[in-house]
Write a protein that holds these residues in place. Structure first.
Motif, PDB file in Angstrom:
ATOM      1  N   THR A 164       0.802  -1.700  -0.183  1.00  0.00           N
ATOM      2  CA  THR A 164      -0.197  -0.083  -0.008  1.00  0.00           C
ATOM      3  C   THR A 164       0.898   1.343  -0.220  1.00  0.00           C
ATOM      4  O   THR A 164       0.596   2.446  -0.884  1.00  0.00           O
ATOM      5  N   GLY A 165       2.003   1.027   0.922  1.00  0.00           N
ATOM      6  CA  GLY A 165       2.544   2.327   0.425  1.00  0.00           C
ATOM      7  C   GLY A 165       3.065   2.447  -0.667  1.00  0.00           C
ATOM      8  O   GLY A 165       3.507   3.903  -0.825  1.00  0.00           O
ATOM      9  N   LEU A 166       3.984   1.635  -0.777  1.00  0.00           N
ATOM     10  CA  LEU A 166       4.981   1.758  -2.336  1.00  0.00           C
ATOM     11  C   LEU A 166       3.836   2.516  -3.767  1.00  0.00           C
ATOM     12  O   LEU A 166       4.090   2.928  -3.838  1.00  0.00           O
ATOM     13  N   VAL A 167       2.579   1.340  -3.752  1.00  0.00           N
ATOM     14  CA  VAL A 167       1.671   1.934  -4.678  1.00  0.00           C
ATOM     15  C   VAL A 167       1.203   3.109  -4.640  1.00  0.00           C
ATOM     16  O   VAL A 167       1.126   4.189  -5.257  1.00  0.00           O
ATOM     17  N   ALA A 168       0.587   3.658  -3.009  1.00  0.00           N
ATOM     18  CA  ALA A 168       0.325   5.125  -2.505  1.00  0.00           C
ATOM     19  C   ALA A 168       1.414   6.100  -2.793  1.00  0.00           C
ATOM     20  O   ALA A 168       1.168   7.253  -3.729  1.00  0.00           O
ATOM     21  N   ALA A 169       2.710   5.952  -2.897  1.00  0.00           N
ATOM     22  CA  ALA A 169       3.406   6.550  -3.288  1.00  0.00           C
ATOM     23  C   ALA A 169       3.799   7.241  -4.205  1.00  0.00           C
ATOM     24  O   ALA A 169       3.949   8.443  -4.575  1.00  0.00           O
ATOM     25  N   LEU A 170       3.716   6.065  -5.518  1.00  0.00           N
ATOM     26  CA  LEU A 170       4.093   6.043  -6.799  1.00  0.00           C
ATOM     27  C   LEU A 170       3.043   6.798  -7.460  1.00  0.00           C
ATOM     28  O   LEU A 170       3.257   7.874  -7.766  1.00  0.00           O
ATOM     29  N   THR A 171       1.773   7.022  -6.331  1.00  0.00           N
ATOM     30  CA  THR A 171       0.787   7.274  -6.975  1.00  0.00           C
ATOM     31  C   THR A 171       0.920   9.006  -7.160  1.00  0.00           C
ATOM     32  O   THR A 171       0.524   9.781  -7.873  1.00  0.00           O
ATOM     33  N   GLY A 172       0.825   9.437  -5.851  1.00  0.00           N
ATOM     34  CA  GLY A 172       0.974  10.899  -5.367  1.00  0.00           C
ATOM     35  C   GLY A 172       2.296  10.993  -6.070  1.00  0.00           C
ATOM     36  O   GLY A 172       1.593  12.451  -6.798  1.00  0.00           O
ATOM     37  N   GLY A 173       3.573  10.803  -6.026  1.00  0.00           N
ATOM     38  CA  GLY A 173       4.280  11.269  -7.202  1.00  0.00           C
ATOM     39  C   GLY A 173       3.692  11.484  -8.226  1.00  0.00           C
ATOM     40  O   GLY A 173       4.694  12.891  -9.152  1.00  0.00           O
ATOM     41  N   VAL A 176       1.751  11.841 -10.480  1.00  0.00           N
ATOM     42  CA  VAL A 176      -0.483  12.800 -10.497  1.00  0.00           C
ATOM     43  C   VAL A 176       1.150  14.308 -10.203  1.00  0.00           C
ATOM     44  O   VAL A 176       0.581  14.785 -10.660  1.00  0.00           O
ATOM     45  N   THR A 177       1.653  14.172  -9.324  1.00  0.00           N
ATOM     46  CA  THR A 177       1.921  15.776  -9.206  1.00  0.00           C
ATOM     47  C   THR A 177       3.014  15.532  -9.937  1.00  0.00           C
ATOM     48  O   THR A 177       4.010  17.165 -10.990  1.00  0.00           O
ATOM     49  N   TYR A 178       3.708  15.001 -10.475  1.00  0.00           N
ATOM     50  CA  TYR A 178       5.286  14.902 -11.670  1.00  0.00           C
ATOM     51  C   TYR A 178       4.079  15.481 -12.632  1.00  0.00           C
ATOM     52  O   TYR A 178       4.208  16.242 -13.802  1.00  0.00           O
ATOM     53  N   GLY A 198       6.798  17.062  -5.743  1.00  0.00           N
ATOM     54  CA  GLY A 198       6.458  15.684  -5.708  1.00  0.00           C
ATOM     55  C   GLY A 198       6.783  14.891  -4.613  1.00  0.00           C
ATOM     56  O   GLY A 198       5.936  13.623  -4.102  1.00  0.00           O
ATOM     57  N   LEU A 199       7.849  14.654  -3.957  1.00  0.00           N
ATOM     58  CA  LEU A 199       8.418  13.843  -2.455  1.00  0.00           C
ATOM     59  C   LEU A 199       7.286  14.020  -1.048  1.00  0.00           C
ATOM     60  O   LEU A 199       6.637  13.587  -0.980  1.00  0.00           O
ATOM     61  N   ALA A 200       6.987  15.589  -1.772  1.00  0.00           N
ATOM     62  CA  ALA A 200       5.943  15.827  -0.938  1.00  0.00           C
ATOM     63  C   ALA A 200       4.940  15.275  -0.631  1.00  0.00           C
ATOM     64  O   ALA A 200       3.969  14.454   0.164  1.00  0.00           O
ATOM     65  N   ALA A 201       4.107  15.126  -1.729  1.00  0.00           N
ATOM     66  CA  ALA A 201       3.077  14.761  -2.308  1.00  0.00           C
ATOM     67  C   ALA A 201       2.691  12.545  -1.969  1.00  0.00           C
ATOM     68  O   ALA A 201       1.767  12.450  -1.701  1.00  0.00           O
TER      69      ALA A 201
END
Length: 92
Positions: free
Chosen positions: A36-45, A47-49, A60-63
């Motif tokens: 969950t942490g991996l997928v959520a961080a990749l998604t947030g980063g 999308v921000t990118y 991107g890192l903050a998101a």
């Protein structure tokens, strides 16, 4: 772009590992947390990118971290208290 994806993934795994260490009784299996942490961080980063472009790596890192934390918080169970608490026998 590749280093940002690796950084997002590492940040998501770090957030999941920290959550598993800080709240082991309130969270499910560590494998589910890491995924969950991996997928959520990749998604947030990512999308921000897509929204801001590659010129804002800090955003991107903050998101990525915020999205990972939000995703992990969904998995948390409430602490057991009161009459719903698990009763453990004492004395034997």
């Amino acid at each position: 772009m590749l280093w940002q994806i690796v950084a997002y993934a590492a940040l998501g795994l770090l957030a999941a590992f920290a959550a598993a260490r800080l709240f082991p009784a309130r969270l499910p299996a560590p494998a589910l947390l890491l995924g969950t942490g991996l997928v959520a961080a990749l998604t947030g980063g990512l999308v921000t990118y897509t929204v801001f472009g590659g010129g804002h790596p800090g955003a991107g890192l903050a998101a990525a971290f915020a999205t990972a934390a939000a995703g992990l918080s969904v998995l948390a169970r409430p602490a057991r208290r009161g009459r719903h608490a698990k009763v453990t026998p004492t004395g034997a």
